[in-house]
Design a protein around this motif. Sequence first.
Motif, PDB file in Angstrom:
ATOM      1  N   ALA A 185      26.242  51.132  23.636  1.00  0.00           N
ATOM      2  CA  ALA A 185      25.383  50.022  23.210  1.00  0.00           C
ATOM      3  C   ALA A 185      24.286  50.480  22.268  1.00  0.00           C
ATOM      4  CB  ALA A 185      24.774  49.359  24.447  1.00  0.00           C
ATOM      5  N   ILE A 186      23.791  51.685  22.502  1.00  0.00           N
ATOM      6  CA  ILE A 186      22.640  52.143  21.734  1.00  0.00           C
ATOM      7  C   ILE A 186      23.004  52.430  20.277  1.00  0.00           C
ATOM      8  CG2 ILE A 186      22.942  54.610  22.249  1.00  0.00           C
ATOM      9  CD1 ILE A 186      19.595  52.801  22.372  1.00  0.00           C
TER      10      ILE A 186
ATOM     11  N   ARG B 123      25.394  36.379  28.529  1.00  0.00           N
ATOM     12  CA  ARG B 123      24.060  36.910  28.792  1.00  0.00           C
ATOM     13  C   ARG B 123      23.043  36.316  27.809  1.00  0.00           C
ATOM     14  NH1 ARG B 123      22.581  41.072  31.823  1.00  0.00           N
ATOM     15  NH2 ARG B 123      23.935  39.925  33.207  1.00  0.00           N
TER      16      ARG B 123
ATOM     17  N   LEU C  41      22.248  32.733  28.842  1.00  0.00           N
ATOM     18  CA  LEU C  41      21.454  32.706  30.071  1.00  0.00           C
ATOM     19  C   LEU C  41      19.972  32.972  29.755  1.00  0.00           C
ATOM     20  CD1 LEU C  41      21.299  32.845  33.272  1.00  0.00           C
ATOM     21  CD2 LEU C  41      21.359  35.314  32.934  1.00  0.00           C
ATOM     22  N   VAL C  42      19.724  34.034  29.009  1.00  0.00           N
ATOM     23  CA  VAL C  42      18.332  34.400  28.693  1.00  0.00           C
ATOM     24  C   VAL C  42      17.718  33.369  27.752  1.00  0.00           C
ATOM     25  CG1 VAL C  42      16.861  36.167  27.646  1.00  0.00           C
ATOM     26  CG2 VAL C  42      18.808  36.844  29.048  1.00  0.00           C
TER      27      VAL C  42
ATOM     28  N   TRP D   8      16.497  30.018  29.493  1.00  0.00           N
ATOM     29  CA  TRP D   8      15.292  30.121  30.329  1.00  0.00           C
ATOM     30  C   TRP D   8      14.064  30.456  29.479  1.00  0.00           C
ATOM     31  CZ3 TRP D   8      15.081  27.867  34.717  1.00  0.00           C
ATOM     32  CH2 TRP D   8      16.254  27.706  35.476  1.00  0.00           C
ATOM     33  N   ALA D   9      14.264  31.308  28.488  1.00  0.00           N
ATOM     34  CA  ALA D   9      13.137  31.613  27.598  1.00  0.00           C
ATOM     35  C   ALA D   9      12.756  30.373  26.798  1.00  0.00           C
ATOM     36  CB  ALA D   9      13.510  32.762  26.658  1.00  0.00           C
TER      37      ALA D   9
ATOM     38  N   VAL E 264      11.152  32.775  19.451  1.00  0.00           N
ATOM     39  CA  VAL E 264      10.879  33.754  20.515  1.00  0.00           C
ATOM     40  C   VAL E 264      12.051  33.864  21.491  1.00  0.00           C
ATOM     41  CG1 VAL E 264       9.255  34.501  22.284  1.00  0.00           C
ATOM     42  CG2 VAL E 264       8.392  33.369  20.228  1.00  0.00           C
TER      43      VAL E 264
ATOM     44  N   VAL F  55      14.914  35.875  19.779  1.00  0.00           N
ATOM     45  CA  VAL F  55      14.758  37.333  19.643  1.00  0.00           C
ATOM     46  C   VAL F  55      14.822  38.001  21.017  1.00  0.00           C
ATOM     47  CG1 VAL F  55      12.213  37.472  19.647  1.00  0.00           C
ATOM     48  CG2 VAL F  55      13.524  39.126  18.363  1.00  0.00           C
ATOM     49  N   ILE F  56      14.302  37.332  22.051  1.00  0.00           N
ATOM     50  CA  ILE F  56      14.389  37.909  23.407  1.00  0.00           C
ATOM     51  C   ILE F  56      15.858  37.966  23.846  1.00  0.00           C
ATOM     52  CG2 ILE F  56      13.885  37.511  25.851  1.00  0.00           C
ATOM     53  CD1 ILE F  56      11.205  36.303  25.015  1.00  0.00           C
TER      54      ILE F  56
ATOM     55  N   THR G 113      17.897  40.549  21.928  1.00  0.00           N
ATOM     56  CA  THR G 113      17.578  41.934  22.313  1.00  0.00           C
ATOM     57  C   THR G 113      18.228  42.285  23.647  1.00  0.00           C
ATOM     58  OG1 THR G 113      15.463  41.721  21.155  1.00  0.00           O
ATOM     59  CG2 THR G 113      15.689  43.578  22.648  1.00  0.00           C
ATOM     60  N   VAL G 114      18.251  41.326  24.578  1.00  0.00           N
ATOM     61  CA  VAL G 114      18.900  41.582  25.870  1.00  0.00           C
ATOM     62  C   VAL G 114      20.415  41.692  25.677  1.00  0.00           C
ATOM     63  CG1 VAL G 114      19.424  40.590  28.137  1.00  0.00           C
ATOM     64  CG2 VAL G 114      17.088  40.491  27.257  1.00  0.00           C
TER      65      VAL G 114
ATOM     66  N   TYR H  13      22.456  44.835  24.167  1.00  0.00           N
ATOM     67  CA  TYR H  13      22.695  46.004  25.006  1.00  0.00           C
ATOM     68  C   TYR H  13      23.579  45.667  26.208  1.00  0.00           C
ATOM     69  CZ  TYR H  13      18.936  48.030  22.246  1.00  0.00           C
ATOM     70  OH  TYR H  13      18.167  48.476  21.213  1.00  0.00           O
ATOM     71  N   SER H  14      24.116  44.448  26.256  1.00  0.00           N
ATOM     72  CA  SER H  14      24.964  44.051  27.382  1.00  0.00           C
ATOM     73  C   SER H  14      26.435  44.118  26.984  1.00  0.00           C
ATOM     74  CB  SER H  14      24.626  42.616  27.818  1.00  0.00           C
ATOM     75  OG  SER H  14      23.278  42.534  28.217  1.00  0.00           O
ATOM     76  N   SER H  15      27.281  44.271  27.992  1.00  0.00           N
ATOM     77  CA  SER H  15      28.719  44.311  27.715  1.00  0.00           C
ATOM     78  C   SER H  15      29.216  42.905  27.435  1.00  0.00           C
ATOM     79  CB  SER H  15      29.470  44.866  28.912  1.00  0.00           C
ATOM     80  OG  SER H  15      28.972  46.126  29.226  1.00  0.00           O
TER      81      SER H  15
ATOM     82  N   MET I 181      14.605  31.359  37.808  1.00  0.00           N
ATOM     83  CA  MET I 181      15.862  31.699  37.166  1.00  0.00           C
ATOM     84  C   MET I 181      16.958  31.814  38.210  1.00  0.00           C
ATOM     85  SD  MET I 181      15.261  34.436  34.202  1.00  0.00           S
ATOM     86  CE  MET I 181      14.524  33.973  32.677  1.00  0.00           C
TER      87      MET I 181
ATOM     88  N   LEU J 112       5.342  39.061  20.666  1.00  0.00           N
ATOM     89  CA  LEU J 112       6.451  38.132  20.905  1.00  0.00           C
ATOM     90  C   LEU J 112       7.749  38.607  20.257  1.00  0.00           C
ATOM     91  CD1 LEU J 112       4.560  34.757  20.353  1.00  0.00           C
ATOM     92  CD2 LEU J 112       5.255  35.762  22.528  1.00  0.00           C
TER      93      LEU J 112
ATOM     94  N   PRO K 291      10.502  41.149  24.031  1.00  0.00           N
ATOM     95  CA  PRO K 291      11.957  41.342  24.117  1.00  0.00           C
ATOM     96  C   PRO K 291      12.321  42.706  24.697  1.00  0.00           C
ATOM     97  CG  PRO K 291      11.379  40.357  22.013  1.00  0.00           C
ATOM     98  CD  PRO K 291      10.093  40.727  22.678  1.00  0.00           C
TER      99      PRO K 291
ATOM    100  N   ALA L 285      14.488  43.231  28.032  1.00  0.00           N
ATOM    101  CA  ALA L 285      15.759  43.958  27.892  1.00  0.00           C
ATOM    102  C   ALA L 285      15.802  45.181  28.806  1.00  0.00           C
ATOM    103  CB  ALA L 285      15.965  44.368  26.434  1.00  0.00           C
TER     104      ALA L 285
ATOM    105  N   GLU M 151      18.597  45.905  31.637  1.00  0.00           N
ATOM    106  CA  GLU M 151      19.334  47.166  31.642  1.00  0.00           C
ATOM    107  C   GLU M 151      19.232  47.837  33.009  1.00  0.00           C
ATOM    108  OE1 GLU M 151      21.213  48.142  29.098  1.00  0.00           O
ATOM    109  OE2 GLU M 151      21.899  49.867  30.265  1.00  0.00           O
TER     110      GLU M 151
ATOM    111  N   LYS N 218      21.589  46.781  35.847  1.00  0.00           N
ATOM    112  CA  LYS N 218      23.012  47.125  35.815  1.00  0.00           C
ATOM    113  C   LYS N 218      23.328  48.170  36.876  1.00  0.00           C
ATOM    114  CE  LYS N 218      23.522  46.287  30.850  1.00  0.00           C
ATOM    115  NZ  LYS N 218      23.643  46.934  29.529  1.00  0.00           N
TER     116      LYS N 218
ATOM    117  N   ASP O  86      21.940  52.447  31.292  1.00  0.00           N
ATOM    118  CA  ASP O  86      22.066  53.415  30.200  1.00  0.00           C
ATOM    119  C   ASP O  86      20.683  54.007  29.926  1.00  0.00           C
ATOM    120  OD1 ASP O  86      22.260  54.690  27.730  1.00  0.00           O
ATOM    121  OD2 ASP O  86      23.794  53.320  26.995  1.00  0.00           O
TER     122      ASP O  86
ATOM    123  N   VAL P  46      19.356  53.631  26.339  1.00  0.00           N
ATOM    124  CA  VAL P  46      18.859  52.283  26.009  1.00  0.00           C
ATOM    125  C   VAL P  46      17.463  52.084  26.590  1.00  0.00           C
ATOM    126  CG1 VAL P  46      19.195  49.817  26.474  1.00  0.00           C
ATOM    127  CG2 VAL P  46      21.142  51.229  25.771  1.00  0.00           C
TER     128      VAL P  46
END
Lengths: 146, 203
Positions: free
Chosen positions: A12-13, A79, A82-83, A86-87, A126, A129-130, A133-134, A137-139, B1, B148, B153, B157, B161, B164, B168, B171
């Motif tokens: 992911a990185i 993912r 979902l984020v 809520w955001a 906002v 971007v949140i 970003t999440v 890095y997710s599968s 949530m 913001l 973020p 994030a 992570e 999980k 990672d 990350v």
Amino acid sequence: MSAGPAAVPAPAISRRFPPVAELTTASLALVVVGGVLMASYAPRRPPLGVPAALAVGGAVLLLASGYLLTRVRPFAWDRFLLVFRWALLAYVISAGMIGFAFVKDHIRGAPLALVLVMLVIYALDVPLVIAFTVARYSSPASHAGP
Amino acid sequence: MTDVGNVQAGAVSTAQVAARPTIQVVPLKGLPIVAAVVVFVIAAIAGNWLWALTFCHVAGGALWTAIDLFVGLIVGPILGRLSLPARAEFTARFMPKMVLLMPTLVLMTLAAGFQLALKLGNLSPASPNHSWLVVSYCVVGVMAVIALGVLEPANIAVLFEMRKPEPDGAVIATLMRRFVLTAGITGVMQVATLIIMTRVATQ
């Protein structure tokens, strides 16, 4: 079902993405500058030319960011959504509170409309971007699109 | 949530898993407090209550500034020197609180502050404080974009992570570097806010 080395996703990185976060943050910066310009004239009626241009720029960058995002494959859309939702709820409340303050302070007509447009962009920027970003890095889940 | 249940996070060995803290990305117990604060700020603006507006702006601003400075300049550098397990455990307990705390403080401070400035006449171009307030808008604007667009973020994030089964480390390290760097930048910018606000209060 392939189980060979070619099926192993890149870490992911190290995976490269289009500049969704950068464009969205730039969009946010434009509406923040527009908001600062308008607030600096309060309680007088502000000139609307530059703030309107900044709002249009912010909207264009947000749309470009959304377009680039829809083209990302594969992507963890579950993912992301979902984020994002809520955001979005949190930032709609935040934007609503700011909008309420402007209405309470008797801002009316075109300045109020422009503020509301900027708040809509802010309330979308906002969470986007949140969530991006999440999700980056997710599968990715099995489905490939939103 | 709905999907923010308790999930084990941290390192991956079985023994460590047993000792790892649980993570809620958004601490649900804090939501009623946030709701109460938001309702109080809305009531203060709607009623134009001087005391309530001053309280929200001063208390919120003091906490926001102090936490930003403390996290950016004290906690951040310490965090960077901790061992990985210690850093993971601290992060798992610390970051969820920041997810709720900082946006609430920022909203409380800015919304009440603008209304307070309007009520006290500081927004008027004739006021000696007007130019200082415009400078403060600029400082807050830059901080808002950083917080913001980058800091929050990264904060969220990291938490996802860490939830999980096998987080990672690369990350988390990348996102935490981003978090600590941006917290440091906003911390330094808070010094400018302190100067501006003390000028405004004493002119």
